[in-house]
Motif scaffolding. Structure first.
Motif, short mmCIF file in Angstrom:
data_model
loop_
_atom_site.label_atom_id
_atom_site.label_comp_id
_atom_site.label_asym_id
_atom_site.label_seq_id
_atom_site.Cartn_x
_atom_site.Cartn_y
_atom_site.Cartn_z
N ARG A 168 26.86 28.57 60.46
CA ARG A 168 25.21 28.62 60.15
C ARG A 168 24.81 27.58 59.11
O ARG A 168 26.24 27.19 57.85
N ILE A 169 24.31 26.02 59.21
CA ILE A 169 24.59 24.78 58.37
C ILE A 169 22.96 25.06 57.37
O ILE A 169 22.56 24.14 57.96
N PRO A 170 22.69 26.17 56.40
CA PRO A 170 21.24 26.09 56.79
C PRO A 170 20.56 24.90 55.31
O PRO A 170 19.71 24.09 55.65
N SER A 171 22.05 23.80 54.58
CA SER A 171 21.26 23.21 53.61
C SER A 171 21.70 21.90 54.89
O SER A 171 21.24 20.70 54.10
N GLY A 172 22.42 21.75 55.80
CA GLY A 172 22.23 20.70 56.96
C GLY A 172 23.59 19.74 55.97
O GLY A 172 23.76 18.37 55.93
N GLN A 173 24.08 20.53 55.07
CA GLN A 173 25.12 19.76 54.36
C GLN A 173 26.71 20.40 55.35
O GLN A 173 27.10 21.14 55.45
N LEU A 174 27.15 19.53 56.34
CA LEU A 174 28.34 19.94 57.09
C LEU A 174 29.47 19.44 57.34
O LEU A 174 30.07 18.04 56.73
N GLY A 175 30.63 20.79 56.56
CA GLY A 175 31.75 20.32 55.31
C GLY A 175 32.61 20.94 56.06
O GLY A 175 32.85 21.53 57.42
N ALA A 176 33.64 19.32 56.45
CA ALA A 176 34.77 19.64 57.63
C ALA A 176 36.13 19.46 56.53
O ALA A 176 36.49 19.02 55.73
N CYS A 177 37.05 20.48 56.90
CA CYS A 177 38.55 20.76 55.88
C CYS A 177 39.64 21.23 56.28
O CYS A 177 39.61 21.44 57.22
N ASP A 178 40.16 21.50 55.62
CA ASP A 178 41.40 22.89 55.84
C ASP A 178 40.69 23.19 54.70
O ASP A 178 40.75 23.30 53.61
N PRO A 179 40.63 24.62 55.57
CA PRO A 179 39.52 26.17 54.51
C PRO A 179 40.54 26.66 53.48
O PRO A 179 40.28 27.12 52.29
N ASN A 208 41.00 22.87 51.17
CA ASN A 208 40.10 22.62 50.22
C ASN A 208 38.50 22.93 50.76
O ASN A 208 37.34 22.21 50.79
N LEU A 209 38.52 24.15 51.13
CA LEU A 209 37.22 25.02 51.25
C LEU A 209 36.42 24.26 50.08
O LEU A 209 34.64 24.01 50.38
N ASP A 210 36.03 24.00 49.37
CA ASP A 210 35.74 24.09 48.36
C ASP A 210 35.48 22.46 47.74
O ASP A 210 34.81 21.50 46.82
N ASP A 211 36.09 21.74 48.90
CA ASP A 211 35.68 20.04 47.90
C ASP A 211 36.04 19.50 49.56
O ASP A 211 36.68 18.71 49.58
N PRO A 212 34.86 19.70 51.14
CA PRO A 212 34.90 19.29 52.12
C PRO A 212 34.35 17.91 52.31
O PRO A 212 34.00 17.66 51.18
N VAL A 213 35.16 17.14 53.22
CA VAL A 213 34.21 15.60 53.90
C VAL A 213 32.84 16.64 54.24
O VAL A 213 33.00 17.53 54.86
N VAL A 214 31.70 15.39 53.93
CA VAL A 214 29.98 16.06 54.21
C VAL A 214 30.10 15.17 55.53
O VAL A 214 30.02 13.68 55.04
N PHE A 215 29.34 15.49 56.23
CA PHE A 215 28.17 14.60 57.26
C PHE A 215 26.63 15.45 56.87
O PHE A 215 26.73 16.68 57.22
N ARG A 216 25.70 14.62 57.12
CA ARG A 216 24.76 15.44 57.06
C ARG A 216 24.15 15.63 58.73
O ARG A 216 24.34 14.66 59.53
N ILE A 217 23.80 16.70 58.31
CA ILE A 217 22.98 17.41 60.42
C ILE A 217 21.80 17.94 59.69
O ILE A 217 21.75 18.45 58.96
N PRO A 218 21.09 18.38 60.51
CA PRO A 218 19.55 18.57 60.97
C PRO A 218 20.65 19.95 60.19
O PRO A 218 21.24 20.78 60.77
N PRO A 219 19.62 21.00 59.70
CA PRO A 219 19.74 22.55 59.02
C PRO A 219 19.80 23.27 60.02
O PRO A 219 18.55 23.04 61.24
N GLY A 220 20.66 24.06 60.44
CA GLY A 220 20.29 25.08 61.53
C GLY A 220 21.60 25.93 62.25
O GLY A 220 23.16 25.65 60.74
N ASP A 221 21.38 27.10 63.01
CA ASP A 221 22.84 27.51 62.82
C ASP A 221 23.55 26.58 64.34
O ASP A 221 22.44 26.22 65.27
N TYR A 222 25.01 26.04 64.57
CA TYR A 222 25.19 25.56 66.00
C TYR A 222 26.18 26.02 66.75
O TYR A 222 26.94 27.05 65.96
#
Length: 243
Positions: free
Chosen positions: A33-44, A47-61
């Motif tokens: 679930r990416i409701p904000s459209g702010q996709l985080g990629a990280c080592d959970p 740094n789960l609370d400090d991921p690198v972020v990519f913008r995608i359309p909000p939604g479930d993928y």
């Protein structure tokens, strides 16, 4: 970067660093679930609370892991994750490139990516973590990741053979209100820096976001674990790292 040398979401065979061909399999890890459209990629686990972020359309993928058999005998005795992929479209991918950060694409030949120190990567909604995880990150390890002898711990679920294969998991965060979750997998050869790529169709629309673990492909051109790259940036900076 040639799409012919990108093997995410493919079955069949792909070149390995050993010079052999490795058989690929693809496993469905469910939806993220990416409701904000702010996709985080990280080592959970780091740094789960400090991921690198990519913008995608909000939604479930849907998220998939592509796994390569790297054994010499190709008998399934040595399997390694090659890509973790978030799929946005079923259109045919015709191009692969570095995924742009919040402020745009990185310079030519550079990548934004996830720095891994616990052998694991994940996709998560970056804006959901603070609301959906316990308030004190210092307690996450003991209370969520690895509480003693708790089968609900993230480590225990990830190590189990079901409902998903060992080394993968789809986990709802403890304080989630609407199923906000983390989808994760082991990161190929382990710790390192892993570039985040995007594929596009013939119309230029993004079809998927991929974390490439450098397990398969053209190794003289592609980054992989152990290369000298700057760690992934904080979510609010997205400074690129060079290839």
């Amino acid at each position: 970067m040639d799409i012919a040398d990108h093997y995410a979401m493919r079955t069949g065979s792909a070149p390995l660093e050993s010079g052999l061909l490795g058989k690929l399999t693809v496993t469905d890890l469910g939806m993220v679930r990416i409701p904000s459209g702010q996709l985080g990629a990280c080592d959970p686990f780091v740094n789960l609370d400090d991921p690198v972020v990519f913008r995608i359309p909000p939604g479930d993928y849907p998220v998939y892991v592509t796994v390569a058999d790297v054994s010499e005998q190709q008998d399934g005795s040595h399997m390694r994750e090659a890509y973790l992929s978030l799929v946005m479209s079923d259109a045919t991918a015709t191009r692969v490139e570095a995924a742009p950060g919040l402020d745009g694409p990185p310079p030519e030949g550079e990548f934004f990516g996830a720095s891994v120190d616990a052998g694991t990567v994940a996709f998560v909604d970056a804006d959901s973590v603070n609301m959906s995880m316990p308030e004190d990150p210092r307690k996450w390890y003991d209370d969520v990741f690895d509480p003693h002898d708790d089968p609900r711990s993230w480590f225990a679920i990830m190590d189990a053979d079901e409902p998903l294969p060992a080394g993968t998991a789809n986990l709802v965060m403890p304080r989630s209100n609407a199923g906000e979750n983390v989808v994760l997998a082991h990161s190929g050869w382990g710790d390192g820096f892993y570039p985040v790529l995007q594929t596009k169709d013939a119309e230029g629309e993004v079809t998927a976001i991929h974390i490439d673990f450098g397990v398969v492909g053209k190794f003289e051109d592609e980054p992989n674990a152990g290369t000298a790259m700057t760690p992934a940036p904080p979510a609010n900076s997205n400074q690129p790292s060079s290839n």
